[in-house]
Enzyme design. Structure first.
Site, PDB file in Angstrom:
ATOM      1  N   GLU A 103     -55.300  18.346 -11.796  1.00  0.00           N
ATOM      2  CA  GLU A 103     -56.440  19.044 -10.802  1.00  0.00           C
ATOM      3  C   GLU A 103     -57.087  20.185 -12.251  1.00  0.00           C
ATOM      4  OE1 GLU A 103     -53.931  22.049  -8.616  1.00  0.00           O
ATOM      5  OE2 GLU A 103     -52.758  21.060  -7.882  1.00  0.00           O
TER       6      GLU A 103
ATOM      7  N   ASP B   5     -54.791  33.264  -7.050  1.00  0.00           N
ATOM      8  CA  ASP B   5     -53.937  33.428  -8.783  1.00  0.00           C
ATOM      9  C   ASP B   5     -53.399  34.295  -9.296  1.00  0.00           C
ATOM     10  OD1 ASP B   5     -55.153  29.994  -8.544  1.00  0.00           O
ATOM     11  OD2 ASP B   5     -56.951  30.918  -8.899  1.00  0.00           O
TER      12      ASP B   5
END
Length: 262
Positions: A49, A60
């Site tokens: 990724e 995140d």
């Protein structure tokens, strides 16, 4: 079928789950991040990724936020993400991009899909985009043969689980934790429940992103998922100093864990 499904099925034929590694482009600098992508592949990642850094990374955790901030300060561009995709493809893994929707929208759905395909990319994971909210993206991706990978979680209703699994190609990204990314001391049983829910909704391939940090945790997840996704532990291993050998050691540990679960 696609490069993603082919790779996941090939891993399954070997009696194991795939190892999926995530790194942000441009951390600690662009050149080192490209070298780090190669290390992921060399050390055992089947799928990589590629993360274009974003200024408002709502999914995140602190480690990846730090990495993204440093990359943005260094002047990283979306084009650098496509360069990283090419590096991964040339190294022999299947590259996907994990991107927040605004970056894609600003470039244009069709252009983003075309640029990804031209670089050798197989799909896009969109953590802040649901399939019903982005028909234009789904259409653009289908036109280019790019997989659309959407997320499911413990809070996903049965109806939305069905919608998401129907719209996802390549694999369904399952996250059993409510909150941001980051390493966890234990996995818990929520991961297996989310995988079952996705399979019940028709998903043929389900990969788990759960905060895996060790080979033992990777082996546990690999016992019931098609792929084990690791991000924060890899970003931490690379660090501000760009320690490629420490990164290599962490990926090797995780790859051994995934393969031990066969």
């Amino acid at each position: 079928m696609s490069a993603l499904t082919d790779r996941l099925d090939a891993c399954k034929a070997e009696g194991r789950a795939a190892l999926v590694g995530y790194l942000p482009v441009g951390y600690p600098d662009v050149a080192t991040s490209l070298a780090a992508m190669r290390v992921l592949v060399e050390a055992g990642c089947d799928i990589v990724e590629v993360g274009p850094p974003y200024s408002d990374p709502v999914l995140d955790g602190p480690m990846i936020q730090h990495a993204a901030a440093r990359a943005l300060e260094g002047g990283v561009k979306v084009d650098d993400a496509f360069a990283a995709v090419s590096v991964v493809a040339e190294a022999g893994a299947v590259p996907v991009v994990m991107s927040y929707a605004n970056l894609m929208l600003q470039r244009g759905w069709s252009r983003f899909a075309a640029d990804l395909k031209a670089a050798g990319g197989a799909g896009v994971i969109t953590p802040d985009l649901t399939p019903d909210a982005a028909p234009a993206w789904v259409d653009a991706a289908r036109e280019e043969g790019v997989d659309t990978i959407f997320l499911v979680a413990p809070s996903t209703t049965r109806e939305r689980m069905q919608l998401t699994c129907d719209a996802s190609t390549g694999f369904v990204y399952a996250t059993p934790l409510m909150g941001v990314t980051g390493e966890r001391a234990s996995v818990g049983d929520a991961a297996e429940r989310v995988v079952k829910g996705a399979r019940d909704a028709g998903a043929e391939r389900v990969c788990i992103g759960v905060g895996v940090a060790t080979g033992a945790q990777a082996a546990e997840i690999a016992g019931y998922a098609d792929g084990v996704i690791v991000g924060t532990a890899l970003v931490r291993a690379l660090g501000d100093e760009g320690d490629l050998e420490r990164l290599r050691a962490k990926v090797t540990e995780l790859a051994e864990g995934v393969r031990a679960a066969r």
